[in-house]
Design a protein around this motif. Structure first.
Motif, PDB file in Angstrom:
ATOM      1  N   TRP A  34       0.523  -1.307   0.053  1.00  0.00           N
ATOM      2  CA  TRP A  34      -0.194  -0.028  -0.063  1.00  0.00           C
ATOM      3  C   TRP A  34       0.330   1.300   0.296  1.00  0.00           C
ATOM      4  CZ3 TRP A  34      -0.956   3.507   4.373  1.00  0.00           C
ATOM      5  CH2 TRP A  34      -1.577   4.478   3.920  1.00  0.00           C
ATOM      6  N   MET A  35       1.807   1.078   1.195  1.00  0.00           N
ATOM      7  CA  MET A  35       3.171   2.916   0.773  1.00  0.00           C
ATOM      8  C   MET A  35       3.603   2.408  -0.553  1.00  0.00           C
ATOM      9  SD  MET A  35       2.832   3.676   4.000  1.00  0.00           S
ATOM     10  CE  MET A  35       4.802   4.469   3.888  1.00  0.00           C
ATOM     11  N   ARG A  36       3.504   1.350  -1.209  1.00  0.00           N
ATOM     12  CA  ARG A  36       4.562   1.964  -2.790  1.00  0.00           C
ATOM     13  C   ARG A  36       3.064   2.063  -3.020  1.00  0.00           C
ATOM     14  NH1 ARG A  36       7.580  -2.465  -0.738  1.00  0.00           N
ATOM     15  NH2 ARG A  36       6.192  -4.192  -0.830  1.00  0.00           N
ATOM     16  N   GLN A  37       2.333   1.861  -3.448  1.00  0.00           N
ATOM     17  CA  GLN A  37       1.028   2.229  -4.183  1.00  0.00           C
ATOM     18  C   GLN A  37       0.854   4.153  -3.364  1.00  0.00           C
ATOM     19  OE1 GLN A  37      -2.309  -0.215  -3.088  1.00  0.00           O
ATOM     20  NE2 GLN A  37      -0.981  -1.923  -3.860  1.00  0.00           N
ATOM     21  N   THR A  38       0.879   4.525  -3.242  1.00  0.00           N
ATOM     22  CA  THR A  38       0.232   5.773  -2.290  1.00  0.00           C
ATOM     23  C   THR A  38       1.395   7.060  -1.939  1.00  0.00           C
ATOM     24  OG1 THR A  38      -0.089   5.213  -0.015  1.00  0.00           O
ATOM     25  CG2 THR A  38      -1.488   4.547  -1.406  1.00  0.00           C
ATOM     26  N   SER A  40       6.101   7.991  -2.178  1.00  0.00           N
ATOM     27  CA  SER A  40       7.154   7.900  -2.957  1.00  0.00           C
ATOM     28  C   SER A  40       8.165   8.542  -2.359  1.00  0.00           C
ATOM     29  CB  SER A  40       6.550   8.868  -4.683  1.00  0.00           C
ATOM     30  OG  SER A  40       6.297  10.120  -4.725  1.00  0.00           O
ATOM     31  N   TYR A  41       9.338   8.558  -3.388  1.00  0.00           N
ATOM     32  CA  TYR A  41      10.190   9.211  -2.731  1.00  0.00           C
ATOM     33  C   TYR A  41      10.580  10.791  -3.692  1.00  0.00           C
ATOM     34  CZ  TYR A  41      11.973   6.345   0.161  1.00  0.00           C
ATOM     35  OH  TYR A  41      11.694   4.670   1.091  1.00  0.00           O
ATOM     36  N   ASP A  42       9.180  10.969  -4.611  1.00  0.00           N
ATOM     37  CA  ASP A  42       9.347  12.649  -5.482  1.00  0.00           C
ATOM     38  C   ASP A  42       8.288  12.766  -4.952  1.00  0.00           C
ATOM     39  OD1 ASP A  42       7.611  11.416  -7.307  1.00  0.00           O
ATOM     40  OD2 ASP A  42       9.297  10.667  -8.053  1.00  0.00           O
ATOM     41  N   SER A  43       8.023  13.761  -4.980  1.00  0.00           N
ATOM     42  CA  SER A  43       5.981  14.432  -5.034  1.00  0.00           C
ATOM     43  C   SER A  43       4.849  14.477  -5.761  1.00  0.00           C
ATOM     44  CB  SER A  43       6.728  16.295  -4.993  1.00  0.00           C
ATOM     45  OG  SER A  43       6.738  16.367  -6.542  1.00  0.00           O
ATOM     46  N   SER A  44       5.522  12.930  -6.561  1.00  0.00           N
ATOM     47  CA  SER A  44       4.340  12.370  -7.425  1.00  0.00           C
ATOM     48  C   SER A  44       3.265  11.447  -6.424  1.00  0.00           C
ATOM     49  CB  SER A  44       4.824  11.838  -8.222  1.00  0.00           C
ATOM     50  OG  SER A  44       5.990  10.019  -7.954  1.00  0.00           O
ATOM     51  N   LYS A  45       3.555  11.264  -4.806  1.00  0.00           N
ATOM     52  CA  LYS A  45       2.471  10.940  -4.158  1.00  0.00           C
ATOM     53  C   LYS A  45       2.451  11.900  -2.837  1.00  0.00           C
ATOM     54  CE  LYS A  45       2.477   6.594  -6.719  1.00  0.00           C
ATOM     55  NZ  LYS A  45       2.987   5.310  -6.692  1.00  0.00           N
ATOM     56  N   ILE A  46       1.861  10.665  -1.565  1.00  0.00           N
ATOM     57  CA  ILE A  46       2.436  11.426  -0.855  1.00  0.00           C
ATOM     58  C   ILE A  46       4.083  11.057  -0.450  1.00  0.00           C
ATOM     59  CG2 ILE A  46       2.667  11.384   2.196  1.00  0.00           C
ATOM     60  CD1 ILE A  46      -0.506   9.963   1.151  1.00  0.00           C
ATOM     61  N   GLN A  47       4.831  12.391  -0.090  1.00  0.00           N
ATOM     62  CA  GLN A  47       5.947  12.145  -0.075  1.00  0.00           C
ATOM     63  C   GLN A  47       6.927  11.384   1.368  1.00  0.00           C
ATOM     64  OE1 GLN A  47       8.365  16.305  -1.602  1.00  0.00           O
ATOM     65  NE2 GLN A  47       8.949  14.811  -2.203  1.00  0.00           N
ATOM     66  N   LEU A  48       7.664  11.079   0.726  1.00  0.00           N
ATOM     67  CA  LEU A  48       8.940  10.420   1.728  1.00  0.00           C
ATOM     68  C   LEU A  48      10.527  10.945   1.144  1.00  0.00           C
ATOM     69  CD1 LEU A  48       7.482   6.545   2.086  1.00  0.00           C
ATOM     70  CD2 LEU A  48       6.996   7.943   3.981  1.00  0.00           C
ATOM     71  N   VAL A  49      10.559  11.478   2.892  1.00  0.00           N
ATOM     72  CA  VAL A  49      12.184  11.387   3.083  1.00  0.00           C
ATOM     73  C   VAL A  49      12.914   9.961   3.598  1.00  0.00           C
ATOM     74  CG1 VAL A  49      14.138  12.123   4.455  1.00  0.00           C
ATOM     75  CG2 VAL A  49      12.288  13.348   3.800  1.00  0.00           C
ATOM     76  N   HIS A  50      12.241   8.675   3.833  1.00  0.00           N
ATOM     77  CA  HIS A  50      12.689   7.777   4.743  1.00  0.00           C
ATOM     78  C   HIS A  50      11.297   6.843   4.365  1.00  0.00           C
ATOM     79  CE1 HIS A  50      16.673   5.589   5.123  1.00  0.00           C
ATOM     80  NE2 HIS A  50      16.109   5.036   6.265  1.00  0.00           N
ATOM     81  N   ALA A  93      -5.492   9.298   3.363  1.00  0.00           N
ATOM     82  CA  ALA A  93      -5.186   8.011   2.211  1.00  0.00           C
ATOM     83  C   ALA A  93      -5.692   6.718   3.206  1.00  0.00           C
ATOM     84  CB  ALA A  93      -3.737   7.844   2.090  1.00  0.00           C
ATOM     85  N   GLY A  94      -5.328   6.687   4.666  1.00  0.00           N
ATOM     86  CA  GLY A  94      -5.634   4.566   4.845  1.00  0.00           C
ATOM     87  C   GLY A  94      -7.011   4.794   5.515  1.00  0.00           C
ATOM     88  N   GLN A  95      -7.381   5.891   5.266  1.00  0.00           N
ATOM     89  CA  GLN A  95      -9.421   4.952   5.462  1.00  0.00           C
ATOM     90  C   GLN A  95     -10.086   4.846   3.940  1.00  0.00           C
ATOM     91  OE1 GLN A  95     -10.742   6.091   8.387  1.00  0.00           O
ATOM     92  NE2 GLN A  95      -8.561   6.696   9.297  1.00  0.00           N
ATOM     93  N   SER A  96      -8.850   5.252   3.207  1.00  0.00           N
ATOM     94  CA  SER A  96      -9.996   3.817   2.228  1.00  0.00           C
ATOM     95  C   SER A  96      -9.292   3.096   1.654  1.00  0.00           C
ATOM     96  CB  SER A  96      -9.397   4.630   0.176  1.00  0.00           C
ATOM     97  OG  SER A  96      -8.289   5.373   0.613  1.00  0.00           O
TER      98      SER A  96
END
Length: 124
Positions: A34-38, A40-50, A93-96
């Motif tokens: 689910w994390m991989r789907q929603t 990312s490390y860029d701004s295309s999705k919910i943006q993570l650093v790590h 996002a988790g709610q869906s």
């Protein structure tokens, strides 16, 4: 991008009996998918650093590994967000996500430390 002071985090530490480890790993794997789907490390999705998950057999004594292990497996789930809003975006996002409640149930059943909206206070 590296982790910066004051960035927001989720950090979950689970202590799991060996006979429940496969079930917990399945839940963790589902969450990672689910994390991989929603996210990312860029701004295309919910943006993570790590983002990472680690596991280890629990040692009888961390100071003396020669004493062996217990009958528990330890897991650490860690997420660091670029912006403060990432925490709220993640929760929204988790709610869906169809397995959100099941994953939260796994966290609450086995979680020894459950940090939500943590703040990075030290980094290199």
């Amino acid at each position: 991008m590296s982790v910066q002071l004051k960035q927001r985090t989720f950090n979950f530490a689970l202590s799991v009996p060996l006979d429940a480890a496969a079930r917990v790993e399945s839940a963790i794997s589902d969450h990672a998918d689910w994390m991989r789907q929603t996210h990312s490390y860029d701004s295309s999705k919910i943006q993570l650093v790590h983002y990472y998950v680690s596991r280890a057999n629990e040692l009888v004594s961390i100071a003396d590994p020669s004493q062996g292990t217990t009958n528990r497996v330890l897991y650490s789930i860690n997420e660091v967000y670029v912006m403060d809003e990432g925490i709220d975006q993640h929760l929204a996002a988790g709610q869906s996500w169809k397995n959100f409640q099941s994953f939260v149930g796994t966290l609450t059943e086995f979680g020894d430390v459950l940090i939500a909206n943590g703040e990075v206070i030290e980094t290199l």
